[in-house]
Motif scaffolding. Structure first.
Motif, mmCIF file in Angstrom:
data_model
loop_
_atom_site.group_PDB
_atom_site.id
_atom_site.type_symbol
_atom_site.label_atom_id
_atom_site.label_comp_id
_atom_site.label_asym_id
_atom_site.label_seq_id
_atom_site.Cartn_x
_atom_site.Cartn_y
_atom_site.Cartn_z
ATOM 1 N N PHE A 58 0.837 -1.200 0.000
ATOM 2 C CA PHE A 58 0.000 0.000 0.000
ATOM 3 C C PHE A 58 0.870 1.247 0.000
ATOM 4 N N THR A 59 0.247 2.376 -0.321
ATOM 5 C CA THR A 59 0.976 3.643 -0.337
ATOM 6 C C THR A 59 0.704 4.418 0.950
ATOM 7 N N ALA A 60 1.588 5.340 1.249
ATOM 8 C CA ALA A 60 1.396 6.206 2.414
ATOM 9 C C ALA A 60 0.148 7.056 2.218
ATOM 10 N N PHE A 61 -0.138 7.432 0.968
ATOM 11 C CA PHE A 61 -1.315 8.249 0.695
ATOM 12 C C PHE A 61 -2.600 7.513 1.066
ATOM 13 N N GLU A 62 -2.690 6.231 0.761
ATOM 14 C CA GLU A 62 -3.894 5.458 1.087
ATOM 15 C C GLU A 62 -4.142 5.440 2.596
ATOM 16 N N VAL A 63 -3.100 5.211 3.363
ATOM 17 C CA VAL A 63 -3.242 5.152 4.813
ATOM 18 C C VAL A 63 -3.518 6.543 5.375
ATOM 19 N N THR A 64 -2.831 7.549 4.862
ATOM 20 C CA THR A 64 -3.061 8.927 5.311
ATOM 21 C C THR A 64 -4.509 9.340 5.076
ATOM 22 N N ARG A 65 -5.037 9.028 3.917
ATOM 23 C CA ARG A 65 -6.430 9.364 3.603
ATOM 24 C C ARG A 65 -7.383 8.678 4.580
ATOM 25 N N ALA A 66 -7.157 7.393 4.858
ATOM 26 C CA ALA A 66 -8.023 6.657 5.781
ATOM 27 C C ALA A 66 -7.931 7.220 7.198
ATOM 28 N N LEU A 67 -6.718 7.491 7.662
ATOM 29 C CA LEU A 67 -6.543 8.005 9.019
ATOM 30 C C LEU A 67 -7.114 9.413 9.172
ATOM 31 N N THR A 68 -6.985 10.231 8.144
ATOM 32 C CA THR A 68 -7.570 11.576 8.176
ATOM 33 C C THR A 68 -9.089 11.488 8.268
ATOM 34 N N ARG A 69 -9.679 10.587 7.509
ATOM 35 C CA ARG A 69 -11.138 10.405 7.555
ATOM 36 C C ARG A 69 -11.595 9.924 8.927
ATOM 37 N N LEU A 70 -10.740 9.202 9.643
ATOM 38 C CA LEU A 70 -11.070 8.748 10.992
ATOM 39 C C LEU A 70 -10.913 9.855 12.030
ATOM 40 N N GLY A 71 -10.236 10.940 11.664
ATOM 41 C CA GLY A 71 -10.086 12.072 12.583
ATOM 42 C C GLY A 71 -8.701 12.251 13.159
ATOM 43 N N PHE A 72 -7.719 11.505 12.672
ATOM 44 C CA PHE A 72 -6.345 11.666 13.140
ATOM 45 C C PHE A 72 -5.676 12.818 12.401
ATOM 46 N N THR A 73 -4.673 13.416 13.037
ATOM 47 C CA THR A 73 -3.903 14.492 12.434
ATOM 48 C C THR A 73 -2.693 13.887 11.727
ATOM 49 N N CYS A 74 -2.603 14.116 10.427
ATOM 50 C CA CYS A 74 -1.497 13.580 9.631
ATOM 51 C C CYS A 74 -0.633 14.726 9.112
ATOM 52 N N HIS A 75 0.657 14.451 8.935
ATOM 53 C CA HIS A 75 1.615 15.423 8.420
ATOM 54 C C HIS A 75 2.390 14.798 7.269
ATOM 55 N N GLU A 76 2.700 15.598 6.262
ATOM 56 C CA GLU A 76 3.510 15.095 5.145
ATOM 57 C C GLU A 76 4.954 14.877 5.556
ATOM 58 N N THR A 77 5.437 15.716 6.451
ATOM 59 C CA THR A 77 6.788 15.587 6.989
ATOM 60 C C THR A 77 6.697 15.647 8.507
ATOM 61 N N PRO A 78 7.659 15.092 9.212
ATOM 62 C CA PRO A 78 7.610 15.128 10.684
ATOM 63 C C PRO A 78 7.596 16.557 11.211
ATOM 64 N N PRO A 79 6.790 16.831 12.239
ATOM 65 C CA PRO A 79 6.795 18.171 12.850
ATOM 66 C C PRO A 79 8.163 18.489 13.439
ATOM 67 N N GLU A 80 8.491 19.753 13.536
ATOM 68 C CA GLU A 80 9.798 20.185 14.036
ATOM 69 C C GLU A 80 10.039 19.738 15.474
ATOM 70 N N ALA A 81 9.002 19.737 16.311
ATOM 71 C CA ALA A 81 9.183 19.367 17.712
ATOM 72 C C ALA A 81 9.616 17.912 17.853
ATOM 73 N N ALA A 82 9.135 17.052 16.974
ATOM 74 C CA ALA A 82 9.492 15.635 17.051
ATOM 75 C C ALA A 82 10.923 15.414 16.593
ATOM 76 N N SER A 83 11.418 16.253 15.689
ATOM 77 C CA SER A 83 12.772 16.097 15.165
ATOM 78 C C SER A 83 13.827 16.552 16.171
ATOM 79 N N ALA A 84 13.483 17.521 16.999
ATOM 80 C CA ALA A 84 14.464 18.103 17.921
ATOM 81 C C ALA A 84 14.757 17.204 19.089
#
Length: 84
Positions: A58-84
């Motif tokens: 499967f693709t990341a897009f397929e899972v992202t679309r499903a999780l967004t429809r369920l109400g989860f917050t998705c990001h294309e790239t990791p947020p800055e706070a998680a990287s630090a």
């Protein structure tokens, strides 16, 4: 909610996804990611756990679309706070 991932239909519920991911340790972030509870997971890792399929199926897009429809917050790239 009925979602199609890798040509297979899945009935996903937000609380069930949260319960499945509760005992899973997040892998290092490198691309698309999703916030589940207080953790940030790569969407491919979440897709593998909730569908029990290989990540190459499967693709990341397929899972992202499903999780967004369920109400989860998705990001294309990791947020800055998680990287630090």
């Amino acid at each position: 909610m009925r979602c199609v991932i890798a040509r297979y239909p899945f009935d996903l519920v937000k609380s069930e996804v949260e319960a499945q991911m509760q005992s899973v340790r997040p892998e290092p972030l490198s691309g698309a990611c999703v916030v589940i509870g207080r953790r940030i997971y790569p969407v491919k890792q979440v897709g593998e756990v909730i569908t029990r399929q290989d990540r190459r199926d499967f693709t990341a897009f397929e899972v992202t679309r499903a999780l967004t429809r369920l109400g989860f917050t998705c990001h294309e790239t990791p947020p800055e706070a998680a990287s630090a």
